[in-house]
Design an enzyme around this catalytic site. Structure first.
Site, PDB file in Angstrom:
ATOM      1  CG  ASP A 160      -6.745   0.509  10.058  1.00 46.26           C
ATOM      2  OD1 ASP A 160      -6.648   1.696   9.070  1.00 46.26           O
ATOM      3  OD2 ASP A 160      -7.090  -0.429   9.170  1.00 46.26           O
ATOM      4  CG  HIS A 167      -7.750  -1.081   6.009  1.00 48.61           C
ATOM      5  ND1 HIS A 167      -6.905  -0.704   6.586  1.00 48.61           N
ATOM      6  CD2 HIS A 167      -7.541  -1.261   4.449  1.00 48.61           C
ATOM      7  CE1 HIS A 167      -5.951   0.365   6.010  1.00 48.61           C
ATOM      8  NE2 HIS A 167      -6.232   0.101   4.571  1.00 48.61           N
TER       9      HIS A 167
HETATM   10  P1  NAX Z   1       2.135   0.295  -5.596  1.00 50.13           P
HETATM   11  O1  NAX Z   1       1.086   0.401  -6.819  1.00 50.13           O
HETATM   12  O2  NAX Z   1       3.241   0.682  -5.523  1.00 50.13           O
HETATM   13  O3  NAX Z   1       2.284  -1.165  -6.012  1.00 50.13           O
HETATM   14  C1  NAX Z   1       2.142  -2.331  -5.614  1.00 50.13           C
HETATM   15  C2  NAX Z   1       3.107  -3.471  -6.877  1.00 50.13           C
HETATM   16  O4  NAX Z   1       1.959  -4.397  -6.869  1.00 50.13           O
HETATM   17  C3  NAX Z   1       2.912  -3.328  -7.841  1.00 50.13           C
HETATM   18  O5  NAX Z   1       4.756  -3.324  -8.156  1.00 50.13           O
HETATM   19  C4  NAX Z   1       2.548  -3.702  -9.474  1.00 50.13           C
HETATM   20  O6  NAX Z   1       3.284  -4.492 -10.380  1.00 50.13           O
HETATM   21  C5  NAX Z   1       2.241  -5.182  -7.876  1.00 50.13           C
HETATM   22  N1  NAX Z   1       1.649  -5.893  -8.232  1.00 50.13           N
HETATM   23  C6  NAX Z   1      -0.272  -6.120  -9.479  1.00 50.13           C
HETATM   24  N2  NAX Z   1      -0.664  -7.494  -8.704  1.00 50.13           N
HETATM   25  C7  NAX Z   1       0.112  -8.082  -9.237  1.00 50.13           C
HETATM   26  C8  NAX Z   1       0.067  -9.339  -9.137  1.00 50.13           C
HETATM   27  N3  NAX Z   1      -0.798  -9.747  -9.401  1.00 50.13           N
HETATM   28  N4  NAX Z   1       1.330 -10.097  -8.327  1.00 50.13           N
HETATM   29  C9  NAX Z   1       2.097  -9.519  -7.874  1.00 50.13           C
HETATM   30  N5  NAX Z   1       2.228  -7.461  -7.751  1.00 50.13           N
HETATM   31  C10 NAX Z   1       1.842  -7.090  -8.728  1.00 50.13           C
HETATM   32  O7  NAX Z   1       0.528   0.265  -4.430  1.00 50.13           O
HETATM   33  P2  NAX Z   1       1.940   0.376  -2.591  1.00 50.13           P
HETATM   34  O8  NAX Z   1       1.332   1.749  -2.319  1.00 50.13           O
HETATM   35  O9  NAX Z   1       2.830  -0.280  -2.857  1.00 50.13           O
HETATM   36  O10 NAX Z   1       0.406   0.065  -2.497  1.00 50.13           O
HETATM   37  C11 NAX Z   1       0.185  -2.142  -2.001  1.00 50.13           C
HETATM   38  C12 NAX Z   1      -1.157  -1.949  -1.735  1.00 50.13           C
HETATM   39  O11 NAX Z   1      -1.587  -2.065  -0.695  1.00 50.13           O
HETATM   40  C13 NAX Z   1      -2.644  -1.266  -2.548  1.00 50.13           C
HETATM   41  O12 NAX Z   1      -3.597  -2.485  -2.886  1.00 50.13           O
HETATM   42  C14 NAX Z   1      -2.650  -0.452  -1.581  1.00 50.13           C
HETATM   43  O13 NAX Z   1      -4.469   0.092  -1.662  1.00 50.13           O
HETATM   44  C15 NAX Z   1      -2.708  -1.462  -0.311  1.00 50.13           C
HETATM   45  N6  NAX Z   1      -2.989  -0.475   1.065  1.00 50.13           N
HETATM   46  C16 NAX Z   1      -3.324  -0.940   1.644  1.00 50.13           C
HETATM   47  C17 NAX Z   1      -3.618  -0.554   3.423  1.00 50.13           C
HETATM   48  C18 NAX Z   1      -3.561  -1.539   5.279  1.00 50.13           C
HETATM   49  O14 NAX Z   1      -3.319  -0.996   6.068  1.00 50.13           O
HETATM   50  N7  NAX Z   1      -4.296  -2.378   4.696  1.00 50.13           N
HETATM   51  C19 NAX Z   1      -2.523   0.757   3.669  1.00 50.13           C
HETATM   52  C20 NAX Z   1      -1.619   1.205   2.206  1.00 50.13           C
HETATM   53  C21 NAX Z   1      -2.072   0.760   1.228  1.00 50.13           C
HETATM   54  O15 NAX Z   1      -3.024   1.548   1.384  1.00 50.13           O
END
Ligand code: NAX
Length: 326
Positions: free
Chosen positions: A159, A187
């Site tokens: 952000d 966020h």
């Molecule tokens: P993806 O769905 O591509 O990847 C998430 C990964 O996490 C997958 O490989 C899944 O198997 C794994 N996972 C799920 N549960 C788990 C657990 N208990 N232990 C370990 N791994 C686990 O998502 P991606 O685009 O990489 O985004 C990840 C997260 O970042 C999401 O929650 C998303 O909302 C968040 N974001 C946060 C942002 C921020 O500024 N704070 C911005 C970008 C993003 O939206």
């Protein structure tokens, strides 16, 4: 040569992971002379995909990458971790209420907080990226009573970087000419991107721009809604820019912020600007591996109303997960 730093990354097989791991291994996060060991966590069904990512990391032959761990066990992933990037989270599915999302992620961050407490380095620096990031960081912190709460942070840097670019573009300046923006609070869409302390080439950004209409109807909503705009355009959420922000957050925390500027981090609030018992976005400076919240900034009524609104949302999220706290 330096001792390798152990960097744990959760959700390592996901989209953000795919942009993040290669840059950590290249030295972009901790410096070009700092060896690293990657300790990668994902859930069992994602381990085959993770193995593919590890094959690609191997194929880069990164000189700084001294080892890679792949696991579905947080106790293995966090063992002696110096830095922990908690990226993996449960995405919001169709028909899922905000409450259900908080609950599903609450369970993940409870387990991970306990594992960090049990096995991570006593100085582990934790950055939560997975959403709802601030509340997930709060849950992990509360489940890790033996670790310093100050070491639990949430990512507001994407952000912050978005705001720098919007101001640079509006004023026709390079992003490097823009300093001291702040993203107060959560966020989420209630975050408050504040330009009233920002400077462009040393001049007050608010005075230079002097356009309340732009501020209220363009700048603030553009920064607040940027994540949704990217999903709409790309069909997927921000990944490379999120990974970049995580790299920036840890690099500044470990290696320091430049003189005359600050960055935004989501950190435990202990009364600063009137907020407490939340992980709240604040301006911070970093030195010698520690951050300090910038205190004493003047807050107008316009800003205060927005800072309070985002704090209110954070306290509602916190109250919804009270039963998950250690
Ligand atoms: P993806 O769905 O591509 O990847 C998430 C990964 O996490 C997958 O490989 C899944 O198997 C794994 N996972 C799920 N549960 C788990 C657990 N208990 N232990 C370990 N791994 C686990 O998502 P991606 O685009 O990489 O985004 C990840 C997260 O970042 C999401 O929650 C998303 O909302 C968040 N974001 C946060 C942002 C921020 O500024 N704070 C911005 C970008 C993003 O939206």
């Amino acid at each position: 040569t330096k001792k390798p730093v152990r960097v744990a990354v959760t959700g390592a097989a996901g989209q953000i992971g795919y942009s993040l791991l290669f840059r950590i291994a290249s030295g972009a996060m901790l410096g070009p002379d700092q060896p690293v060991i990657l300790q990668l966590l994902d859930i069992t069904p994602s381990l085959p995909a993770l193995a593919g990512v590890v094959m690609e990391l191997d194929d880069c032959a990164f000189p700084l990458l001294q080892g890679i761990v792949q696991t579905d066990d947080p106790m293995v992933a966090f063992k002696d971790a110096d830095v922990a990037l908690l990226v993996g989270a449960r995405p919001r599915g169709p028909g899922m209420e905000r409450k259900d999302l908080l609950e599903a992620n609450g369970a993940i961050f409870t387990t991970q907080g306990k594992a960090l407490n049990a096995v991570a380095s006593r100085d582990v620096k934790v950055l939560v990226v997975g959403n709802p990031a601030n509340t997930n960081a709060y849950i992990a912190m509360k489940n890790a009573p033996d670790l310093n709460p100050a070491n639990f942070t949430a990512m507001m840097r994407l952000d912050h970087n978005r705001a720098l670019t919007q101001i640079g573009q509006k004023t026709g300046n390079a992003v490097t000419d823009v300093k001291k923006v702040i993203i107060w609070g959560n966020h989420s869409a209630t975050q408050y991107p504040d330009i009233f302390h920002a400077e462009v080439k040393g001049q007050s950004a608010a005075q230079l721009i002097n356009d309340q209409q732009w501020l209220e109807s363009e700048f603030i909503p553009t920064v607040q809604q940027r994540g949704a705009a990217i999903i709409k355009a790309r069909g997927l959420s921000s990944a490379a820019s999120a990974a970049n922000a995580a790299i920036d957050h840890i690099r500044n925390w470990v290696l320091g912020t430049p003189e005359g500027d600050w960055v935004t981090m989501g950190v435990p609030a202990n009364g600063e600007y009137g907020y407490s018992d939340l992980i709240y976005g604040y301006p911070v400076t970093c030195k010698d591996g520690k951050y300090t919240i910038v205190q004493g900034l003047e807050v107008s009524d316009f800003s205060r109303a927005r800072m309070d609104a985002t704090a209110k949302e954070l306290s509602e999220e916190r109250d919804a997960v009270k039963h998950l706290l250690g």
